[in-house]
Write a protein that holds these residues in place. Sequence first.
Motif, PDB file in Angstrom:
ATOM      1  N   LEU A 263       0.831  -1.208   0.000  1.00 40.18           N
ATOM      2  CA  LEU A 263       0.000   0.000   0.000  1.00 40.18           C
ATOM      3  C   LEU A 263       0.863   1.254   0.000  1.00 40.18           C
ATOM      4  O   LEU A 263       0.545   2.243  -0.672  1.00 40.18           O
ATOM      5  N   PHE A 264       1.965   1.224   0.738  1.00 37.47           N
ATOM      6  CA  PHE A 264       2.872   2.375   0.744  1.00 37.47           C
ATOM      7  C   PHE A 264       3.454   2.616  -0.646  1.00 37.47           C
ATOM      8  O   PHE A 264       3.473   3.750  -1.142  1.00 37.47           O
ATOM      9  N   ILE A 265       3.927   1.541  -1.286  1.00 37.26           N
ATOM     10  CA  ILE A 265       4.502   1.670  -2.630  1.00 37.26           C
ATOM     11  C   ILE A 265       3.472   2.245  -3.603  1.00 37.26           C
ATOM     12  O   ILE A 265       3.764   3.156  -4.388  1.00 37.26           O
ATOM     13  N   LEU A 266       2.246   1.740  -3.533  1.00 39.75           N
ATOM     14  CA  LEU A 266       1.199   2.191  -4.435  1.00 39.75           C
ATOM     15  C   LEU A 266       0.774   3.619  -4.130  1.00 39.75           C
ATOM     16  O   LEU A 266       0.533   4.416  -5.043  1.00 39.75           O
ATOM     17  N   HIS A 269       3.359   6.012  -5.462  1.00 44.56           N
ATOM     18  CA  HIS A 269       3.314   6.010  -6.925  1.00 44.56           C
ATOM     19  C   HIS A 269       2.095   6.771  -7.446  1.00 44.56           C
ATOM     20  O   HIS A 269       2.220   7.636  -8.331  1.00 44.56           O
ATOM     21  N   LEU A 270       0.939   6.497  -6.885  1.00 42.94           N
ATOM     22  CA  LEU A 270      -0.293   7.126  -7.368  1.00 42.94           C
ATOM     23  C   LEU A 270      -0.373   8.593  -6.970  1.00 42.94           C
ATOM     24  O   LEU A 270      -1.003   9.399  -7.657  1.00 42.94           O
ATOM     25  N   GLN A 271       0.281   8.946  -5.869  1.00 41.21           N
ATOM     26  CA  GLN A 271       0.362  10.372  -5.525  1.00 41.21           C
ATOM     27  C   GLN A 271       1.180  11.107  -6.585  1.00 41.21           C
ATOM     28  O   GLN A 271       0.819  12.207  -7.020  1.00 41.21           O
ATOM     29  N   GLY A 272       2.274  10.502  -7.013  1.00 40.48           N
ATOM     30  CA  GLY A 272       3.109  11.110  -8.039  1.00 40.48           C
ATOM     31  C   GLY A 272       2.401  11.275  -9.369  1.00 40.48           C
ATOM     32  O   GLY A 272       2.702  12.194 -10.139  1.00 40.48           O
ATOM     33  N   LYS A 273       1.432  10.415  -9.630  1.00 43.60           N
ATOM     34  CA  LYS A 273       0.671  10.492 -10.879  1.00 43.60           C
ATOM     35  C   LYS A 273      -0.573  11.374 -10.744  1.00 43.60           C
ATOM     36  O   LYS A 273      -1.333  11.538 -11.707  1.00 43.60           O
ATOM     37  N   GLY A 274      -0.790  11.906  -9.542  1.00 46.33           N
ATOM     38  CA  GLY A 274      -1.936  12.773  -9.322  1.00 46.33           C
ATOM     39  C   GLY A 274      -3.237  12.034  -9.089  1.00 46.33           C
ATOM     40  O   GLY A 274      -4.305  12.651  -9.039  1.00 46.33           O
ATOM     41  N   VAL A 275      -3.150  10.693  -8.938  1.00 46.35           N
ATOM     42  CA  VAL A 275      -4.359   9.897  -8.724  1.00 46.35           C
ATOM     43  C   VAL A 275      -4.821  10.007  -7.268  1.00 46.35           C
ATOM     44  O   VAL A 275      -6.012  10.038  -6.973  1.00 46.35           O
ATOM     45  N   ILE A 276      -3.857  10.048  -6.342  1.00 46.16           N
ATOM     46  CA  ILE A 276      -4.151  10.207  -4.910  1.00 46.16           C
ATOM     47  C   ILE A 276      -3.734  11.607  -4.475  1.00 46.16           C
ATOM     48  O   ILE A 276      -2.606  12.034  -4.728  1.00 46.16           O
ATOM     49  N   ALA A 345      -0.878  -6.557  -8.106  1.00 48.14           N
ATOM     50  CA  ALA A 345       0.516  -6.888  -8.412  1.00 48.14           C
ATOM     51  C   ALA A 345       1.007  -6.103  -9.625  1.00 48.14           C
ATOM     52  O   ALA A 345       2.136  -5.581  -9.639  1.00 48.14           O
ATOM     53  N   LEU A 346       0.172  -6.002 -10.645  1.00 51.45           N
ATOM     54  CA  LEU A 346       0.553  -5.241 -11.839  1.00 51.45           C
ATOM     55  C   LEU A 346       0.734  -3.760 -11.522  1.00 51.45           C
ATOM     56  O   LEU A 346       1.625  -3.103 -12.062  1.00 51.45           O
ATOM     57  N   GLN A 347      -0.089  -3.231 -10.632  1.00 49.22           N
ATOM     58  CA  GLN A 347       0.059  -1.833 -10.237  1.00 49.22           C
ATOM     59  C   GLN A 347       1.379  -1.610  -9.500  1.00 49.22           C
ATOM     60  O   GLN A 347       2.042  -0.588  -9.690  1.00 49.22           O
ATOM     61  N   VAL A 348       1.771  -2.588  -8.676  1.00 52.70           N
ATOM     62  CA  VAL A 348       3.071  -2.487  -7.999  1.00 52.70           C
ATOM     63  C   VAL A 348       4.204  -2.519  -9.023  1.00 52.70           C
ATOM     64  O   VAL A 348       5.172  -1.755  -8.926  1.00 52.70           O
ATOM     65  N   LEU A 349       4.089  -3.395 -10.017  1.00 49.97           N
ATOM     66  CA  LEU A 349       5.135  -3.469 -11.053  1.00 49.97           C
ATOM     67  C   LEU A 349       5.193  -2.173 -11.862  1.00 49.97           C
ATOM     68  O   LEU A 349       6.277  -1.754 -12.277  1.00 49.97           O
ATOM     69  N   CYS A 350       4.051  -1.538 -12.089  1.00 51.65           N
ATOM     70  CA  CYS A 350       4.053  -0.216 -12.742  1.00 51.65           C
ATOM     71  C   CYS A 350       4.840   0.787 -11.900  1.00 51.65           C
ATOM     72  O   CYS A 350       5.611   1.603 -12.429  1.00 51.65           O
ATOM     73  N   ALA A 351       4.641   0.731 -10.579  1.00 55.28           N
ATOM     74  CA  ALA A 351       5.345   1.642  -9.675  1.00 55.28           C
ATOM     75  C   ALA A 351       6.852   1.406  -9.723  1.00 55.28           C
ATOM     76  O   ALA A 351       7.645   2.361  -9.740  1.00 55.28           O
TER      77      ALA A 351
END
Length: 448
Positions: A263-266, A269-276, A345-351
């Motif tokens: 959850l931390f990794i995601l 990552h999603l904060q950096g993309k502006g999603v969170i 898992a795929l979202q983590v690999l994207c990160a």
Amino acid sequence: MSNGKKYFGTDGIRGEVGQGVITPEFFLKLGWAAGRVFSRAGKGKIVIGKDTRISGYMFESALESGLAAAGCDSLLVGPMPTPGVAYLTRAFHADAGIVISASHNPFYDNGIKFFAADGTKLPDDIEFAIEAELDAVLQTVPSSELGKARRIEDASGRYIEFCKSTSGYLNLDGMHIVLDCAHGATYDVAPKVFRELGATVHVIGAAPDGLNINDQIGSTHPAALQKAVLEQNAQLGIAFDGDGDRLLMVDQEGQAVDGDELLFILAKHLQGKGVIRQGIVGTLMTNLGLEVALRKLDLELIRANVGDRYVMEQLNTRAWPLGGENSGHIVCKHVTTTGDGIVAALQVLCALRDSDQTLAQAKSGMRKYPQVMINVKLPQRVDVLALPAVQSAMAQAEQVLAETGRVLLRPSGTEPVVRVMVEGEDITTVKAVCKTLASAVSAAVANL
């Protein structure tokens, strides 16, 4: 049930096969009752999937018969991850989806989960409506109105394409991973997803025989994956549970990476993309280390009650895209509707790709706090939090920990125990505080 329901718990109905309601007779009636509810606006259409337990054949047939008796059609997809059934329910514009599974439990257990037409868990009012029908006398519709059943031959292919699409068809060329499918519902689809994206995949736990699901393998038994990652010299490993809605990962050094760390990794990552922008949802059991790490990112952690249903409630209320549990049940709402081990898992690999980091490097921004739990048996159902002696002991424990830890007393929903959990920076202090608090709770209950 503490939720006011006779049969449905927080995640469907579950138990030992042949005991209680986990019988073909009950599943026949349950299929009929669900069919009655979902056919009220016309002839219903229900997707039925299952994991790899031997009892799945028996319960699939019983559900199909019950649905047909209520005038409801069945779309049979065979062994399929729970989130795959959620997706296929949406894809086929079905009225509901049913999964026959007991998740991470041993093979001799089984159960049932429902999805609404939009691929989310059933709302309470529908579960209450099904329970009301279960109390009625089973009456078969006229023969001209009976439901039919057909098998969806391309169900796996459809779900595989969906999983790949959630990652933007991530390029995994050059990545060597190990997959542990727990001899469960992901045994066929998961290896195909990662191989079709270009990864070199070594697979364990993909030979189900109906009896070996979750048996010393999968996300609840990471030792097998840790060993395989080291033996294969892989970059990482991914383990799913029996029905594929949870995951655990293992880094290149063989260290397990749990749901809180993922959850931390995601979140980062999603904060950096502006999603969170504001925060994520965890549970009462989410490690304090995640809360501290998120605070450094100016993100909030909201703690829901334990259970994916409660995580989803908070996500929906706040319109936030990410939440989950330390067990590895992670909901990526920006790409799907429910917890999905393959998609997460795929979202983590994207990160990892976007940050050009290894799994070990990506999780290093969070330090897990030591956590100790002691179960205190209760001679009777009692609200321990209302006892003055327990309140005093908790206040003393919180004073000792100050800002460096937290205390949680959580009654079990299934057995007469209260779980005393303490976590903090220093393991010696945490152990001492937990022991003292557990003793105080035990003494207070004994004096009732």
